[in-house]
Enzyme design. Sequence first.
Site, PDB file in Angstrom:
ATOM      1  N   CYS A 186       0.855  -1.201   0.000  1.00 59.32           N
ATOM      2  CA  CYS A 186       0.000   0.000   0.000  1.00 59.32           C
ATOM      3  C   CYS A 186       0.889   1.249   0.000  1.00 59.32           C
ATOM      4  O   CYS A 186       0.586   2.257  -0.629  1.00 59.32           O
ATOM      5  CB  CYS A 186      -0.890   0.038   1.233  1.00 59.32           C
ATOM      6  SG  CYS A 186      -1.864  -1.440   1.522  1.00 59.32           S
ATOM      7  N   HIS A 232       1.088   5.232  -1.384  1.00 56.84           N
ATOM      8  CA  HIS A 232       0.366   6.045  -0.398  1.00 56.84           C
ATOM      9  C   HIS A 232       1.191   6.409   0.826  1.00 56.84           C
ATOM     10  O   HIS A 232       0.668   6.446   1.936  1.00 56.84           O
ATOM     11  CB  HIS A 232      -0.909   5.318   0.031  1.00 56.84           C
ATOM     12  CG  HIS A 232      -1.932   5.186  -1.055  1.00 56.84           C
ATOM     13  ND1 HIS A 232      -2.593   6.263  -1.589  1.00 56.84           N
ATOM     14  CD2 HIS A 232      -2.392   4.094  -1.722  1.00 56.84           C
ATOM     15  CE1 HIS A 232      -3.438   5.837  -2.524  1.00 56.84           C
ATOM     16  NE2 HIS A 232      -3.329   4.527  -2.631  1.00 56.84           N
ATOM     17  N   ARG A 249     -12.583  -0.876  -2.365  1.00 53.70           N
ATOM     18  CA  ARG A 249     -11.376  -0.060  -2.563  1.00 53.70           C
ATOM     19  C   ARG A 249     -10.111  -0.893  -2.242  1.00 53.70           C
ATOM     20  O   ARG A 249      -9.141  -0.899  -2.984  1.00 53.70           O
ATOM     21  CB  ARG A 249     -11.457   1.201  -1.699  1.00 53.70           C
ATOM     22  CG  ARG A 249     -10.258   2.129  -1.722  1.00 53.70           C
ATOM     23  CD  ARG A 249      -9.951   2.717  -3.083  1.00 53.70           C
ATOM     24  NE  ARG A 249      -9.265   1.774  -3.950  1.00 53.70           N
ATOM     25  CZ  ARG A 249      -9.025   1.953  -5.246  1.00 53.70           C
ATOM     26  NH1 ARG A 249      -9.420   3.042  -5.854  1.00 53.70           N
ATOM     27  NH2 ARG A 249      -8.401   1.040  -5.956  1.00 53.70           N
ATOM     28  N   CYS A 283      -7.267  -2.248  -4.899  1.00 53.16           N
ATOM     29  CA  CYS A 283      -5.867  -1.846  -4.716  1.00 53.16           C
ATOM     30  C   CYS A 283      -4.977  -3.092  -4.727  1.00 53.16           C
ATOM     31  O   CYS A 283      -3.941  -3.113  -5.391  1.00 53.16           O
ATOM     32  CB  CYS A 283      -5.684  -1.082  -3.410  1.00 53.16           C
ATOM     33  SG  CYS A 283      -6.009   0.690  -3.544  1.00 53.16           S
TER      34      CYS A 283
END
Lengths: 210, 269
Positions: B178, B182, B226, B230
């Site tokens: 992730c 991010h 979501r 991802c």
Amino acid sequence: MQPMTKIVSAVSAALALAACAAMQPGPTDAEARAKATAMMKTSFKESGQAKLDRLNQDETQALCSQYAGKELPKDVAERIEKANLASIRWPADGKYLGDWKRGEQIAQRGTGFQFSDDPKGPVGANCYACHQLSKEEISFGTIGPPLYQFGKVRGFTDDMRRYAWGKVWNAQAYSACSNMPRFGHATILTEDQVRDVVALLMDPASPVNR
Amino acid sequence: MIGTSRAALVAVLAAFAAPFVLAQGSAQDEIEKYRQALQDGNPAELWEARGEGLWKTARGPKKATLEQCDLGKGPGVVRGAYAELPRHFADANRVMDLESRLVWCMVTLQGMTEADAKRNVFGAPGRRSDIEALVAFVTSESKGVPMNVRLDNAAMKEAYALGEKIFFFRGGPYDFSCATCHAEDGKRIRLQDLPNLTKKEGAQRGYTTWPAYRVSQGELRTFQWRLYDCFRQQRFPELEFTSPASVALTTFLAYNANGAKFAAPAIKR
């Protein structure tokens, strides 16, 4: 080691452990990581070409996860870079440059290796997702540095062609825990595709260098 | 009415897709204008209305509604419930996000099997998802409520700690986590801005704007979707709906968003 020194170091190790335990009532960092990994293995299912073995980390992935968000110790960085550099396969014929036009297509293409993708391909490198490359393509990301004029600025030398090859093949050979996929190392791209992407970066006629 | 707003959306999309020869700066301005234009009419309202209907309709083998479902603030209390999720539920003895709790209520109150409750978690054209509609309804009842997820028990503390590790877990053929996209300020993938979810401001912006109506998909997407999508792009295997890792990761992100007013269902490209 002398017996006395042995005892002293054993005692101080035990004291250090006790101190650690007193300071950290919850699970240690390593325990949390082990638990999280075990949790992930029960939380995914294989789908299409994406099997569960994708959750098995190699040493580089495990170390980069461990130190993510923290400063990477110098010795760990060196260890990662050394191992990844040693694994690069250089072109047998010494030819680094392929066809930049095909390289541009690979740089634009985002498909490959997702469970929703056809396992037969095509596979791209999606370079534009993170890098600026040609001036004409304005839809580029900024996770990686801009590469416009990559070869022109650095010089069209053999050393630079070799470096570009190594970087595309395995970016972590030069920059431990880089965000960039190890395109050759992980067999995402074929050797010919790596050659085409290197041409996009290093061919004087490539739009990257115009 | 629906037809008109859809047609308008398509027209707006077409208008902004064409002039892509602009310099990047002005292209980004145009995209910002497009995003603002979208805010005028959000089709998420259709999902909210259908979800409210489903909530109040007797369904399942027990022919019961969901009106006695306890989302954490007592049976039947929907207002503000989403802003305090995930939380630990004593009756289930585990940490649950909204989607997990909805499945729990469909099973315990309505008598559905878990498999039935999870049969169609992500809708597609011609195949509407009840869960997505229910999520739209429940989340809409937290609009404007400050996020307030509490790590006030051992299970929540552990979910947060493991969620953080999952956020930074690098794996798969591309080495992605992730954090690849991010964990830094001001980054973009192609032209899409990426929130830095490791910082309060980014986590607040990211978390409080899901679920969202996705114009490009014509569907309302939940936070479970979501995460699922991802991980697909991370080249991971398929994240199981309401799996422990998905709830732990949601706990990490939702807690980081604390203090911000919840602002979804939103609308995104």
